[in-house]
Design a protein around this motif. Structure first.
Motif, PDB file in Angstrom:
ATOM      1  N   VAL A  72       4.505 -10.060   7.865  1.00  0.00           N
ATOM      2  CA  VAL A  72       5.840 -10.657   7.847  1.00  0.00           C
ATOM      3  C   VAL A  72       6.956  -9.632   7.690  1.00  0.00           C
ATOM      4  N   ASP A  73       6.789  -8.719   6.773  1.00  0.00           N
ATOM      5  CA  ASP A  73       7.898  -7.840   6.408  1.00  0.00           C
ATOM      6  C   ASP A  73       7.370  -6.417   6.279  1.00  0.00           C
ATOM      7  N   TRP A  74       8.130  -5.466   6.713  1.00  0.00           N
ATOM      8  CA  TRP A  74       7.678  -4.071   6.692  1.00  0.00           C
ATOM      9  C   TRP A  74       8.298  -3.292   5.547  1.00  0.00           C
ATOM     10  N   MET A  75       8.488  -3.933   4.434  1.00  0.00           N
ATOM     11  CA  MET A  75       9.027  -3.254   3.261  1.00  0.00           C
ATOM     12  C   MET A  75       7.895  -2.491   2.574  1.00  0.00           C
ATOM     13  N   PRO A  76       8.253  -1.493   1.779  1.00  0.00           N
ATOM     14  CA  PRO A  76       7.220  -0.764   1.024  1.00  0.00           C
ATOM     15  C   PRO A  76       6.478  -1.704   0.067  1.00  0.00           C
ATOM     16  N   PRO A  77       5.236  -1.400  -0.242  1.00  0.00           N
ATOM     17  CA  PRO A  77       4.444  -2.326  -1.058  1.00  0.00           C
ATOM     18  C   PRO A  77       4.847  -2.395  -2.534  1.00  0.00           C
ATOM     19  N   ALA A  78       5.542  -1.413  -3.077  1.00  0.00           N
ATOM     20  CA  ALA A  78       5.869  -1.439  -4.508  1.00  0.00           C
ATOM     21  C   ALA A  78       6.699  -2.664  -4.873  1.00  0.00           C
ATOM     22  N   GLU A  79       7.647  -3.007  -4.016  1.00  0.00           N
ATOM     23  CA  GLU A  79       8.468  -4.191  -4.290  1.00  0.00           C
ATOM     24  C   GLU A  79       7.600  -5.440  -4.291  1.00  0.00           C
ATOM     25  N   ARG A  80       6.749  -5.564  -3.313  1.00  0.00           N
ATOM     26  CA  ARG A  80       5.917  -6.761  -3.198  1.00  0.00           C
ATOM     27  C   ARG A  80       4.931  -6.869  -4.357  1.00  0.00           C
ATOM     28  N   LEU A  81       4.380  -5.735  -4.772  1.00  0.00           N
ATOM     29  CA  LEU A  81       3.485  -5.757  -5.933  1.00  0.00           C
ATOM     30  C   LEU A  81       4.235  -6.221  -7.175  1.00  0.00           C
TER      31      LEU A  81
END
Length: 177
Positions: free
Chosen positions: A60-69
């Motif tokens: 869905v989104d190509w943001m870095p994983p730290a935010e999602r974690l």
């Protein structure tokens, strides 16, 4: 006389400002429904397992994983209501403001340092204090990098300051490209 009073009680003034900041920001977060980007973040965070959340992140989104974690664990620990889900962002923005205060305090009078603390509210940055997006994290880590750089340049615990600078810059990039 006023400056001496503020110098003596600056910790209490920061504590009172912090309470006002968190109360006001929580009220703003409570009054603002999630918008499109935040809804994507909430949907990603609500996945039952961490591996599924990371898969949704890739899809869905190509943001870095730290935010999602961060938001995944926030959802599991605090819930996904407007206020609980935005608490990490509120803390990150608070860290940014405190970092500006600490940086300015070593260079200018305490009144100007308090103005530096309030500077983000005179800009568009203030909306990042209550939006579940990665910008506040990036600001917080840039603030930590600024304070670390200042300490390293002044020779204050230089190995620790350089380590803090490297960590803060890496963390800023890991939250926002």
């Amino acid at each position: 006389a006023l400056e001496r009073f503020v110098e003596r009680h600056h910790v209490w003034i920061l504590a009172i400002w912090s309470l006002i900041y968190f109360a006001g920001t929580m009220l703003r977060a409570h009054g603002k429904p999630f918008w499109y980007d935040e809804l994507l973040t909430v949907l990603e965070a609500r996945q039952p397992t961490l591996s599924q959340a990371l898969q949704v992140l890739r899809d869905v989104d190509w943001m870095p994983p730290a935010e999602r974690l961060t938001f995944y664990f926030t959802d599991k620990l605090a819930g996904s209501g407007e206020v609980p889900f935005r608490i990490p962002v509120m803390i990150a923005f608070w860290v940014f403001c405190i970092s500006l205060y600490l940086f300015a305090r070593r260079r200018v009078s305490i009144f100007f340092a308090f103005m530096a603390l309030l500077l983000p509210y005179a800009s568009e940055f203030q909306m990042y204090s209550y939006e579940a997006r990665s910008y506040a994290f990036m600001l917080a880590f840039c603030g930590i990098a600024l304070v670390s750089w200042q300490a390293a340049a002044e020779g204050i615990a230089r190995p620790w300051a350089l380590s803090g600078l490297a960590f803060a810059l890496a963390a800023a990039v890991s939250f926002q490209y």
